[in-house]
Design a protein around this motif. Structure first.
Motif, PDB file in Angstrom:
ATOM      1  N   CYS A 139       0.843  -1.187   0.000  1.00 61.31           N
ATOM      2  CA  CYS A 139       0.000   0.000   0.000  1.00 61.31           C
ATOM      3  C   CYS A 139       0.883   1.242   0.000  1.00 61.31           C
ATOM      4  N   LEU A 150      -0.160   3.949   1.507  1.00 59.72           N
ATOM      5  CA  LEU A 150      -0.454   4.641   2.763  1.00 59.72           C
ATOM      6  C   LEU A 150      -0.139   3.703   3.928  1.00 59.72           C
ATOM      7  N   ARG A 151      -0.190   4.268   5.127  1.00 65.14           N
ATOM      8  CA  ARG A 151       0.101   3.486   6.338  1.00 65.14           C
ATOM      9  C   ARG A 151      -0.961   3.792   7.395  1.00 65.14           C
ATOM     10  N   CYS A 152      -2.206   3.496   7.076  1.00 65.64           N
ATOM     11  CA  CYS A 152      -3.281   3.803   8.031  1.00 65.64           C
ATOM     12  C   CYS A 152      -3.003   3.095   9.355  1.00 65.64           C
ATOM     13  N   TYR A 167      -4.728   1.976  11.728  1.00 69.10           N
ATOM     14  CA  TYR A 167      -5.562   0.846  12.169  1.00 69.10           C
ATOM     15  C   TYR A 167      -5.460  -0.344  11.217  1.00 69.10           C
ATOM     16  N   CYS A 168      -4.676  -0.173  10.152  1.00 71.08           N
ATOM     17  CA  CYS A 168      -4.631  -1.213   9.122  1.00 71.08           C
ATOM     18  C   CYS A 168      -3.210  -1.712   8.861  1.00 71.08           C
ATOM     19  N   MET A 169      -2.336  -0.806   8.433  1.00 75.11           N
ATOM     20  CA  MET A 169      -0.969  -1.201   8.086  1.00 75.11           C
ATOM     21  C   MET A 169      -0.005  -0.106   8.496  1.00 75.11           C
ATOM     22  N   GLY A 223      -4.463  -4.468   0.631  1.00 78.91           N
ATOM     23  CA  GLY A 223      -3.545  -3.428   0.230  1.00 78.91           C
ATOM     24  C   GLY A 223      -4.251  -2.384  -0.662  1.00 78.91           C
ATOM     25  N   GLU A 224      -3.431  -1.659  -1.363  1.00 81.53           N
ATOM     26  CA  GLU A 224      -4.009  -0.675  -2.279  1.00 81.53           C
ATOM     27  C   GLU A 224      -3.994  -1.283  -3.686  1.00 81.53           C
ATOM     28  N   ASN A 234      -7.811   3.774  -1.765  1.00 79.09           N
ATOM     29  CA  ASN A 234      -7.633   4.947  -0.903  1.00 79.09           C
ATOM     30  C   ASN A 234      -7.688   6.239  -1.727  1.00 79.09           C
ATOM     31  N   ALA A 262      -4.955  -5.295   5.770  1.00 83.13           N
ATOM     32  CA  ALA A 262      -4.367  -5.045   4.447  1.00 83.13           C
ATOM     33  C   ALA A 262      -4.072  -6.358   3.728  1.00 83.13           C
TER      34      ALA A 262
HETATM   35 FE1  SF4 Z   1      -5.107   2.385   4.495  1.00 83.92          FE
HETATM   36 FE2  SF4 Z   1      -6.323   0.816   2.604  1.00 83.92          FE
HETATM   37 FE3  SF4 Z   1      -3.664   1.033   2.777  1.00 83.92          FE
HETATM   38 FE4  SF4 Z   1      -4.992  -0.236   4.683  1.00 83.92          FE
HETATM   39  S1  SF4 Z   1      -4.830  -0.884   2.604  1.00 83.92           S
HETATM   40  S2  SF4 Z   1      -3.249   1.176   4.939  1.00 83.92           S
HETATM   41  S3  SF4 Z   1      -6.856   1.006   4.768  1.00 83.92           S
HETATM   42  S4  SF4 Z   1      -5.110   2.675   2.355  1.00 83.92           S
END
Ligand code: SF4
Ligand code: SAM
Length: 340
Positions: free
Chosen positions: A20, A22-24, A26-28, A66-67, A95, A336
């Motif tokens: 991904c 991003l590094r949300c 609550y997710c990754m 993932g993304e 995302n 993810a």
């Molecule tokens: Fe955020 Fe989606 Fe990446 Fe998870 S997979 S870190 S929710 S953008």
């Protein structure tokens, strides 16, 4: 096909990468190792599994990660799925960061719906929460998607995890006060997009962020918008409950997996990026389809093994999740990896 409890299972979520951009939190969050690329299926392998799924009654596919847009060939993959006999609907959840670049490709491939995940309209908090994201980029993607999808009747939805944003901000060391989530309704006011809140599930890092109850959110909204009422219109086959607010272009949805347990209507299975088919988010149980795909059998025998493995898992789908008893949750992977 139906499972042992008589539910029609016709929806498969397919995670095409565990990576991904991003590094949300609550997710990754930062520091999570990715699987070696060799362990991740090829797009053709996912498509082969979806074909078997279609033969067993899968009709709708959600491309996730993932993304998914960081996976090269994602648009071609959507086109590939659209060619599979029996598959009626292919949608994607993203995302939004790369959506500007790939939107036209997705539409040309025939995507039937685009979900964009966005949890806050505060640019600083968005950056802190996602570890890297630029809010402006995602807002532009939403605007572009609304414009391009409208003529083609492709719905655009915004999904937000129901988080106590002040609490999240505190944990991330970012100064922020207020509930935050009500601001997201501005998107449904300004654009014809449904804004949906998803109760945070105690999977992976999500366990660290207690959900805001949807009853509490609804009570708040009803006080703010006395004209708000249930929206019984069709918004797709998912489990969300929708409300309309006078003057708003889009509706507000609530997906209350915990407090409005909808397992009796559950229609889905999940394929992880490593090709593991899960029949319930809550449990680690599933079938390793990659092992079959890459095993020694060939041709029809391989196809038969894949189908049999999938049939058994779909049939044996558990009656319900057990999120209300966190000690019974056996899934240890991150969201993810599973695909949400
Ligand atoms: Fe955020 Fe989606 Fe990446 Fe998870 S997979 S870190 S929710 S953008
Ligand atoms: N990267 C894409 C995205 O963000 O839409 C697709 C993958 S992401 C795992 C899919 C969805 O799962 C996102 O909407 C994300 O917010 C949600 N999600 C992640 N962790 C969650 C959790 N613990 N509980 C509920 N939803 C979660």
């Amino acid at each position: 096909m139906k499972d042992q409890w008589g539910r029609e299972i016709d929806y498969m979520r397919v995670s095409i990468t565990d990576r991904c951009n991003l590094r949300c939190c609550y997710c990754m969050p930062h520091g999570i190792p990715w699987a070696p690329m060799a362990d991740i299926l090829t797009l053709e392998e996912y498509a082969q599994i979806v074909s078997c799924g279609a033969a067993l009654g899968i009709r709708k596919v959600k491309v996730t990660g993932g993304e998914p847009l960081v996976r090269l060939g994602c648009c071609d993959f959507v086109a590939m799925l659209k060619q599979i006999p029996g598959i009626e609907q292919v949608t994607i959840t993203t995302n939004g960061v790369l959506l500007g670049r790939y939107l036209e490709g997705l539409l040309a491939a025939g995507v039937d719906g685009v979900n964009i995940s966005l949890d806050t309209l505060d640019a600083g908090l968005y950056r802190a929460l996602t570890g890297a994201g630029e809010l402006e980029q995602v807002l532009n993607a939403i605007k572009e998607a609304v414009k391009s999808c409208k003529g083609r009747k492709v719905p655009v939805k915004v999904n937000a995890v129901s988080l106590n944003l002040s609490e999240v901000a505190k944990q991330l060391g970012y100064a922020y006060h207020g509930p935050g989530w009500p601001e997201l309704l501005e998107l449904a006011k300004g654009y014809p997009v449904d804004v949906r809140f998803i109760e945070t599930m105690p999977i992976g890092y999500g366990k660290q962020y207690p959900p805001v109850g949807h009853q509490e959110m609804l009570s708040y909204l009803k006080r703010q918008y006395p004209g708000m009422e249930r929206d019984e219109g069709f918004h797709g086959h998912g489990p969300a409950t929708y409300y309309r607010i006078p003057g708003f272009q889009g509706s507000i949805g609530f997906i209350s997996a915990l407090h409005g347990k909808f397992c009796h209507n559950c229609n889905r299975v999940r394929l992880t990026s490593k090709g593991f088919l899960k029949s319930c988010l809550c449990y680690e149980d599933g079938v390793d389809l990659r092992k079959i795909l890459r095993g020694s059998e060939t041709g029809q025998r391989k196809q038969d093994q894949l189908m049999e493995g999938m049939r058994q898992k779909i049939w044996g789908k558990p009656a319900a999740h057990c999120f209300e008893y966190p000690e019974h949750v056996t899934e240890y992977e991150n969201m993810a990896k599973i695909g949400g």
